[in-house]
Every structure is written in C-alpha cells, then in structure tokens.
Write a protein that holds these residues in place. Sequence first.
Motif, PDB file in Angstrom:
ATOM      1  N   CYS A 114       0.766  -1.285  -0.036  1.00 49.63           N
ATOM      2  CA  CYS A 114       0.245  -0.090   0.186  1.00 49.63           C
ATOM      3  C   CYS A 114       0.514   1.610  -0.137  1.00 49.63           C
ATOM      4  N   ILE A 115       1.673   1.175   0.786  1.00 48.13           N
ATOM      5  CA  ILE A 115       2.989   2.371   1.374  1.00 48.13           C
ATOM      6  C   ILE A 115       3.526   2.128  -0.635  1.00 48.13           C
ATOM      7  N   GLY A 116       3.975   1.275  -0.822  1.00 47.90           N
ATOM      8  CA  GLY A 116       4.402   1.247  -2.784  1.00 47.90           C
ATOM      9  C   GLY A 116       5.246   2.349  -3.148  1.00 47.90           C
ATOM     10  N   ASP A 117       5.461   3.194  -3.788  1.00 45.44           N
ATOM     11  CA  ASP A 117       6.063   4.088  -4.228  1.00 45.44           C
ATOM     12  C   ASP A 117       6.152   5.291  -3.608  1.00 45.44           C
ATOM     13  N   ARG A 118       5.080   5.866  -3.116  1.00 44.88           N
ATOM     14  CA  ARG A 118       4.214   7.141  -2.704  1.00 44.88           C
ATOM     15  C   ARG A 118       4.681   7.586  -1.798  1.00 44.88           C
ATOM     16  N   THR A 119       4.655   8.263  -0.652  1.00 45.72           N
ATOM     17  CA  THR A 119       4.228   8.776   1.181  1.00 45.72           C
ATOM     18  C   THR A 119       2.871   9.277   1.075  1.00 45.72           C
ATOM     19  N   ILE A 120       2.898   8.799   2.280  1.00 47.71           N
ATOM     20  CA  ILE A 120       1.129   8.669   2.516  1.00 47.71           C
ATOM     21  C   ILE A 120       1.206   8.827   4.146  1.00 47.71           C
ATOM     22  N   ARG A 121       0.298   9.639   4.505  1.00 42.84           N
ATOM     23  CA  ARG A 121      -0.234   9.434   5.861  1.00 42.84           C
ATOM     24  C   ARG A 121      -0.914   8.504   6.750  1.00 42.84           C
ATOM     25  N   PHE A 122       0.295   8.060   7.693  1.00 49.85           N
ATOM     26  CA  PHE A 122      -0.302   7.398   8.613  1.00 49.85           C
ATOM     27  C   PHE A 122      -2.525   7.088   8.259  1.00 49.85           C
ATOM     28  N   GLY A 123      -3.324   7.654   8.449  1.00 55.83           N
ATOM     29  CA  GLY A 123      -4.901   7.887   8.372  1.00 55.83           C
ATOM     30  C   GLY A 123      -5.139   7.602   7.630  1.00 55.83           C
ATOM     31  N   LYS A 124      -4.464   7.852   6.246  1.00 58.07           N
ATOM     32  CA  LYS A 124      -4.520   7.356   5.173  1.00 58.07           C
ATOM     33  C   LYS A 124      -4.091   5.892   4.511  1.00 58.07           C
ATOM     34  N   LEU A 125      -3.055   5.430   5.714  1.00 63.16           N
ATOM     35  CA  LEU A 125      -2.796   3.239   5.620  1.00 63.16           C
ATOM     36  C   LEU A 125      -4.101   3.190   5.952  1.00 63.16           C
ATOM     37  N   ASN A 126      -4.633   3.906   6.743  1.00 63.28           N
ATOM     38  CA  ASN A 126      -5.771   3.659   8.001  1.00 63.28           C
ATOM     39  C   ASN A 126      -7.637   3.138   7.561  1.00 63.28           C
TER      40      ASN A 126
ATOM     41  N   GLY B  70      14.499  -0.525   9.079  1.00 62.13           N
ATOM     42  CA  GLY B  70      15.052   0.037   7.341  1.00 62.13           C
ATOM     43  C   GLY B  70      14.210   0.170   6.249  1.00 62.13           C
ATOM     44  N   LEU B  71      12.985  -0.515   6.163  1.00 69.73           N
ATOM     45  CA  LEU B  71      12.479  -0.708   5.368  1.00 69.73           C
ATOM     46  C   LEU B  71      11.446   0.331   5.292  1.00 69.73           C
ATOM     47  N   VAL B  72      11.316   1.112   6.352  1.00 70.42           N
ATOM     48  CA  VAL B  72       9.998   2.221   5.655  1.00 70.42           C
ATOM     49  C   VAL B  72      10.563   3.684   7.303  1.00 70.42           C
ATOM     50  N   HIS B  73      10.869   4.218   6.343  1.00 74.88           N
ATOM     51  CA  HIS B  73      10.699   5.813   6.884  1.00 74.88           C
ATOM     52  C   HIS B  73       9.599   6.582   7.310  1.00 74.88           C
ATOM     53  N   ARG B  74      10.045   7.383   8.033  1.00 79.72           N
ATOM     54  CA  ARG B  74       8.920   8.005   9.111  1.00 79.72           C
ATOM     55  C   ARG B  74       9.416   9.032   9.304  1.00 79.72           C
ATOM     56  N   ILE B  75       8.483  10.410   9.129  1.00 78.69           N
ATOM     57  CA  ILE B  75       8.583  11.785   9.239  1.00 78.69           C
ATOM     58  C   ILE B  75       7.219  12.170   9.970  1.00 78.69           C
ATOM     59  N   GLU B  76       7.973  12.400  11.178  1.00 77.55           N
ATOM     60  CA  GLU B  76       7.058  13.549  11.869  1.00 77.55           C
ATOM     61  C   GLU B  76       7.196  15.244  11.998  1.00 77.55           C
ATOM     62  N   PHE B  77       6.123  15.495  11.797  1.00 76.50           N
ATOM     63  CA  PHE B  77       5.355  16.921  11.530  1.00 76.50           C
ATOM     64  C   PHE B  77       5.205  17.812  13.182  1.00 76.50           C
ATOM     65  N   THR B  78       5.887  17.989  13.726  1.00 73.68           N
ATOM     66  CA  THR B  78       5.688  19.111  14.362  1.00 73.68           C
ATOM     67  C   THR B  78       4.457  19.928  14.430  1.00 73.68           C
ATOM     68  N   GLU B  79       3.578  19.332  14.353  1.00 77.39           N
ATOM     69  CA  GLU B  79       1.938  19.975  14.172  1.00 77.39           C
ATOM     70  C   GLU B  79       1.443  19.956  15.060  1.00 77.39           C
TER      71      GLU B  79
ATOM     72  N   TYR C  27       4.479   8.562   5.912  1.00 80.75           N
ATOM     73  CA  TYR C  27       5.288   7.114   6.053  1.00 80.75           C
ATOM     74  C   TYR C  27       5.928   7.051   4.039  1.00 80.75           C
ATOM     75  N   SER C  28       6.725   6.431   4.099  1.00 81.31           N
ATOM     76  CA  SER C  28       7.242   5.926   2.632  1.00 81.31           C
ATOM     77  C   SER C  28       8.258   4.527   3.171  1.00 81.31           C
ATOM     78  N   LEU C  29       8.657   4.012   1.715  1.00 80.96           N
ATOM     79  CA  LEU C  29       9.074   2.625   1.382  1.00 80.96           C
ATOM     80  C   LEU C  29      11.022   3.253   1.673  1.00 80.96           C
ATOM     81  N   THR C  30      11.976   2.891   1.863  1.00 80.09           N
ATOM     82  CA  THR C  30      13.355   3.093   2.130  1.00 80.09           C
ATOM     83  C   THR C  30      14.088   2.669   0.795  1.00 80.09           C
ATOM     84  N   ASN C  31      14.925   2.897   0.200  1.00 82.14           N
ATOM     85  CA  ASN C  31      15.543   2.173  -0.373  1.00 82.14           C
ATOM     86  C   ASN C  31      15.510   0.416  -0.393  1.00 82.14           C
TER      87      ASN C  31
END
Lengths: 115, 115
Positions: B32-44, B66-75, B82-86
């Motif tokens: 589901c993540i595939g090649d995109r960047t996707i938010r937690f809520g969207k995945l859910n 190390g399969l998944v990359h997570r960026i947290e925005f402090t908002e 979330y996105s996939l690493t190489n």
Amino acid sequence: MSSKFIDNPLNCPVTRTMSIIGGKWKPIILNCIGDRTIRFGKLNQIIPSISNKVLAGELKEMEHYGLVHRIEFTEMPPRVEYSLTNDGKSLLPLLHELANWGNTHTAKKIIKEFA
Amino acid sequence: MSSKFIDNPLNCPVTRTMSIIGGKWKPIILNCIGDRTIRFGKLNQIIPSISNKVLAGELKEMEHYGLVHRIEFTEMPPRVEYSLTNDGKSLLPLLHELANWGNTHTAKKIIKEFA
DNA sequence: AATTTCGGTTACCTTTTGGTTACTTGTATT
DNA sequence: AATACAAGTAACCAAAAGGTAACCGAAATT
C-alpha cells in the motif's frame, strides 16, 4: 493496491497467497519437496526442527489444497511418499524469489540485527 | 534446499524473508505504501480492517528494520508521513510476484473452497 | 464550552500457532 | 517375549499474534 482488495482481506491477492503458503513451515516444506518424491521420514530428517505433528498437519493441509500429492503404500512398517502436484510446482518460482530476497544483503543485515 | 539451512531456521533464506515480511499485514502495508508517501490515517483508511494498534506496531517494526521511513511533523493535530526506504522498495518486485500468484486460478480456487 | 482532529498508546482479552510427550499399528528382528 | 520400525494421532500446554475499547494532547472548529 486499491482499497477494494482490503475490505475483505481475501480479495487481496497478496493476502490470498500468504494465507496459502504463509506460516512458519509451509514454504520450507514446499521447497524441500521441490521436484522430487520424498518420504515423510526423510522430510522430517532434513527439517529436524519441525515436530512430526506439525509436519503431518501442514502436509495434510496442503494436500487438501491440492498442492501436495500423497501416496500411501500399504506395507508394514508404513511408507508414504509426498510430491508436489502441478499446482504445487507452480509455487516453486515464487519460493525461489522468496529465497533470493532472503539472500540479499538487506535481509541478512536485518536478521543479524534483530534475530 | 539442503538441511544446513534448517538446523537453524534463520539460515534458510526463505525463512529469513518470511520472518521479515510474513504475518497478516506486513506485505499489504508495504504494498500500500509502494512508491508514494502516505500518512498514517490514509493507510488506515485504505486498509480499514486493520486496527490502528496493529498498524502502528507493524510500521514501527518495519521502521526498525530500515524498510520504512517515517517523518513526523510537529504540528497539531499531528502529521506523520510514511514511505519506503530503498531497502523497502527492493521488496516491491517480490510483493508483485506474491500478488501474481494470488491472482492465479489455483489460488482463487483454493481460497474459494477453504476460506 | 464542547467537539473534532490525528497519530498514536495502554490494558485487556481471544484466537491461532506451534511445541512436547506419549501412544498406536502390525510385521520383523533380536 | 520384548523391541524396533514408519507414519502418524491424541491430549495437553505455552507463546505469539492479533483484536477491542478507552484514552491522550493541544490546536482548531462549532
């Protein structure tokens, strides 16, 4: 992968595959049978860490699925030979791909760190 | 597959792969993540039948791998992408093969009969 | 002032999976 | 007469996986 696959998880092809060959032992057993005909005891021998209860159960399940063929010889002591059906053999390329990724540097590194 | 792979199951490449991407949800999440960047809520949202507890747990585990990359925005409210690493993306062809076999007549027949 | 939003966490419970040990069967061997 | 063999089965148990429901925090919306 669109969400229609996931409302009912079995509509998802990935889930279908995993529900058939997933689990701790099924892919190993399938791979061990491969293209040969092999006796129960021999399978148990080359997969020593599986209990014969679980081996018997997995084989029976895969026989029900039509992936594994079982021939029982009415001898004493008993002899039973297992092989893959054509459907079962259709999994071998996939299992090979699973093995390929498992031989990747990435996979080995992950296992080394977390196992 | 020779028996040296199986004395310690993690010496078996198939077992390594399955221990990393096995389980009920991991392959689906990765796909589901595939090649995109996707938010937690969207995945859910697109995997409605997974609980957020399990989704969070699986994502965290795969992040550790190390399969998944997570960026947290402090908002506030929070945003996490979330996105996939190489390394994670290196699994996509394999996942595609899993899906291919799951779209097979054989797989569909087995599921229809036993699900 | 109350409610919604998002990305989780916590506690608790049920189900599934897999493991252990002992046992069976009928013939052949010791 | 007791034991070994192959291919399981039965009863029981432990661990892991996964599910449910409630809750959190701080800003924005009603």
